[in-house]
Design a protein around this motif. Sequence first.
Motif, mmCIF file in Angstrom:
data_model
loop_
_atom_site.group_PDB
_atom_site.id
_atom_site.type_symbol
_atom_site.label_atom_id
_atom_site.label_comp_id
_atom_site.label_asym_id
_atom_site.label_seq_id
_atom_site.Cartn_x
_atom_site.Cartn_y
_atom_site.Cartn_z
ATOM 1 N N LEU A 1 -4.336 -8.338 8.248
ATOM 2 C CA LEU A 1 -5.041 -9.610 8.036
ATOM 3 C C LEU A 1 -6.300 -9.672 8.887
ATOM 4 C CD1 LEU A 1 -4.826 -12.594 6.894
ATOM 5 C CD2 LEU A 1 -3.612 -13.128 9.003
ATOM 6 N N ILE A 2 -7.350 -10.246 8.330
ATOM 7 C CA ILE A 2 -8.557 -10.608 9.072
ATOM 8 C C ILE A 2 -8.715 -12.112 8.893
ATOM 9 C CG2 ILE A 2 -11.070 -10.425 9.224
ATOM 10 C CD1 ILE A 2 -10.857 -7.658 7.978
ATOM 11 N N ALA A 3 -9.022 -12.820 9.996
ATOM 12 C CA ALA A 3 -9.220 -14.269 9.895
ATOM 13 C C ALA A 3 -10.374 -14.704 10.780
ATOM 14 C CB ALA A 3 -7.957 -15.017 10.288
ATOM 15 N N GLY A 4 -11.032 -15.760 10.349
ATOM 16 C CA GLY A 4 -12.096 -16.396 11.114
ATOM 17 C C GLY A 4 -11.922 -17.902 11.007
ATOM 18 N N ALA A 5 -12.594 -18.620 11.862
ATOM 19 C CA ALA A 5 -12.468 -20.083 11.845
ATOM 20 C C ALA A 5 -13.839 -20.712 12.042
ATOM 21 C CB ALA A 5 -11.516 -20.544 12.938
ATOM 22 N N THR A 6 -13.944 -21.921 11.566
ATOM 23 C CA THR A 6 -15.114 -22.748 11.813
ATOM 24 C C THR A 6 -14.602 -24.108 12.266
ATOM 25 O OG1 THR A 6 -16.344 -21.616 10.081
ATOM 26 C CG2 THR A 6 -17.208 -23.739 10.815
ATOM 27 N N ILE A 7 -15.067 -24.534 13.432
ATOM 28 C CA ILE A 7 -14.671 -25.835 13.952
ATOM 29 C C ILE A 7 -15.879 -26.752 13.866
ATOM 30 C CG2 ILE A 7 -13.984 -27.094 16.036
ATOM 31 C CD1 ILE A 7 -12.257 -24.660 16.737
ATOM 32 N N THR A 8 -15.674 -27.937 13.326
ATOM 33 C CA THR A 8 -16.737 -28.927 13.213
ATOM 34 C C THR A 8 -16.397 -30.117 14.083
ATOM 35 O OG1 THR A 8 -17.165 -28.222 10.935
ATOM 36 C CG2 THR A 8 -18.078 -30.340 11.613
ATOM 37 N N LEU A 9 -17.335 -30.481 14.953
ATOM 38 C CA LEU A 9 -17.206 -31.652 15.807
ATOM 39 C C LEU A 9 -18.158 -32.711 15.271
ATOM 40 C CD1 LEU A 9 -17.343 -29.857 19.281
ATOM 41 C CD2 LEU A 9 -15.320 -30.487 17.973
ATOM 42 N N GLU A 10 -17.605 -33.788 14.756
ATOM 43 C CA GLU A 10 -18.401 -34.863 14.161
ATOM 44 C C GLU A 10 -18.456 -36.033 15.126
ATOM 45 O OE1 GLU A 10 -20.880 -36.320 11.462
ATOM 46 O OE2 GLU A 10 -19.747 -34.529 10.926
ATOM 47 N N GLY A 11 -19.667 -36.302 15.664
ATOM 48 C CA GLY A 11 -19.846 -37.386 16.627
ATOM 49 C C GLY A 11 -20.879 -38.384 16.153
ATOM 50 N N ASP A 12 -21.203 -39.342 17.007
ATOM 51 C CA ASP A 12 -22.189 -40.371 16.676
ATOM 52 C C ASP A 12 -23.576 -39.794 16.452
ATOM 53 O OD1 ASP A 12 -20.278 -42.354 16.836
ATOM 54 O OD2 ASP A 12 -20.730 -42.850 18.927
ATOM 55 N N GLU A 13 -23.876 -38.688 17.110
ATOM 56 C CA GLU A 13 -25.205 -38.082 17.014
ATOM 57 C C GLU A 13 -25.285 -36.998 15.948
ATOM 58 O OE1 GLU A 13 -26.211 -36.765 20.933
ATOM 59 O OE2 GLU A 13 -25.876 -38.743 21.797
ATOM 60 N N VAL B 1 -21.308 -27.448 14.614
ATOM 61 C CA VAL B 1 -20.438 -26.451 13.988
ATOM 62 C C VAL B 1 -20.312 -25.258 14.935
ATOM 63 C CG1 VAL B 1 -20.132 -24.929 12.005
ATOM 64 C CG2 VAL B 1 -21.124 -27.203 11.684
ATOM 65 N N ILE B 2 -19.066 -24.857 15.162
ATOM 66 C CA ILE B 2 -18.775 -23.702 16.013
ATOM 67 C C ILE B 2 -18.137 -22.631 15.132
ATOM 68 C CG2 ILE B 2 -17.496 -22.857 18.006
ATOM 69 C CD1 ILE B 2 -17.497 -25.826 18.990
ATOM 70 N N HIS B 3 -18.855 -21.527 14.950
ATOM 71 C CA HIS B 3 -18.343 -20.418 14.151
ATOM 72 C C HIS B 3 -17.532 -19.497 15.057
ATOM 73 C CE1 HIS B 3 -20.691 -21.550 10.647
ATOM 74 N NE2 HIS B 3 -21.720 -21.735 11.461
ATOM 75 N N MET B 4 -16.357 -19.131 14.588
ATOM 76 C CA MET B 4 -15.471 -18.245 15.342
ATOM 77 C C MET B 4 -15.082 -17.062 14.460
ATOM 78 S SD MET B 4 -13.093 -21.244 17.039
ATOM 79 C CE MET B 4 -12.104 -20.125 18.004
ATOM 80 N N PRO B 5 -15.981 -16.090 14.310
ATOM 81 C CA PRO B 5 -15.646 -14.942 13.465
ATOM 82 C C PRO B 5 -14.623 -14.039 14.152
ATOM 83 C CG PRO B 5 -17.772 -14.617 14.503
ATOM 84 C CD PRO B 5 -17.315 -16.003 14.874
ATOM 85 N N CYS B 6 -13.854 -13.362 13.344
ATOM 86 C CA CYS B 6 -12.893 -12.359 13.830
ATOM 87 C C CYS B 6 -11.937 -12.911 14.876
ATOM 88 C CB CYS B 6 -13.620 -11.134 14.378
ATOM 89 S SG CYS B 6 -14.609 -10.267 13.143
ATOM 90 N N ILE B 7 -11.385 -14.090 14.645
ATOM 91 C CA ILE B 7 -10.401 -14.599 15.602
ATOM 92 C C ILE B 7 -9.096 -13.820 15.516
ATOM 93 C CG2 ILE B 7 -11.361 -16.927 15.732
ATOM 94 C CD1 ILE B 7 -9.027 -17.841 13.897
ATOM 95 N N LEU B 8 -8.942 -13.096 14.417
ATOM 96 C CA LEU B 8 -7.718 -12.334 14.229
ATOM 97 C C LEU B 8 -8.017 -11.107 13.376
ATOM 98 C CD1 LEU B 8 -4.619 -12.438 14.726
ATOM 99 C CD2 LEU B 8 -4.437 -13.642 12.560
ATOM 100 N N ASP B 9 -7.609 -9.945 13.832
ATOM 101 C CA ASP B 9 -7.692 -8.732 13.012
ATOM 102 C C ASP B 9 -6.466 -7.875 13.308
ATOM 103 O OD1 ASP B 9 -8.613 -8.115 15.565
ATOM 104 O OD2 ASP B 9 -10.030 -6.616 14.861
ATOM 105 N N ILE B 10 -5.567 -7.867 12.342
ATOM 106 C CA ILE B 10 -4.316 -7.136 12.489
ATOM 107 C C ILE B 10 -4.315 -5.981 11.494
ATOM 108 C CG2 ILE B 10 -1.794 -7.289 12.358
ATOM 109 C CD1 ILE B 10 -2.122 -10.324 12.799
ATOM 110 N N ASN B 11 -4.299 -4.774 12.016
ATOM 111 C CA ASN B 11 -4.241 -3.551 11.212
ATOM 112 C C ASN B 11 -5.423 -3.401 10.263
ATOM 113 O OD1 ASN B 11 -1.768 -2.820 12.422
ATOM 114 N ND2 ASN B 11 -0.663 -4.144 10.989
#
Length: 184
Positions: free
Chosen positions: A102-114, A118-128
């Motif tokens: 498995l290969i996985a990545g994540a994107t976290i979005t912080l929604e505030g008043d301003e 967006v925080i990109h997190m490529p390759c958070i997981l790479d198994i085999n």
Amino acid sequence: MVERRTMLKGVKGKLALAVIIALVGAAALSIAAVTAGQFLVKMRVDVPRAELSPDTIEIPLDIDKPEGREVLAEVAVLRVYGEGVAVAFKTLEPDVQGSVSLIAGATITLEGDEGSTVIHMPCILDINVGCIRPLAIIPGYDAPLPLNPGEYKVSIEIAWSSASGKGEVNLPITIEYIVEERQP
């Protein structure tokens, strides 16, 4: 009469001695009262500069195809109190059971008043399977991301590819709060 004067002198002497002892004793007591007085203030201070609520978020994913993505909107709220706070999302060692690739990545979005961040997190997981990620430093993932005080709704998107096999993977993602003290 002489005997009476001697007796009076003896009484006066004893009285004078008693007064001197009483004055010295009173002075000693007042000194003891000053030196013995104290305050013992025990304080346990735990003033958060930022907090995630809830502090633990479980994201169950049922992966039944080689590629896909899951979007979880507003799964938490990040509160930042005061100036000089930066955050960084980090992945910890995964717990892998079974025979999985498995290969996985994540994107976290912080929604505030301003607006949103967006925080990109490529390759958070790479198994085999190998994962190629950009060699750029990503704020909020590779380096702390400064945030203004306020409340941020947290959404997360998990995307995966090259999934095969059968098993279970638990991947903890933590958030670190970095407080930068500003000099006056």
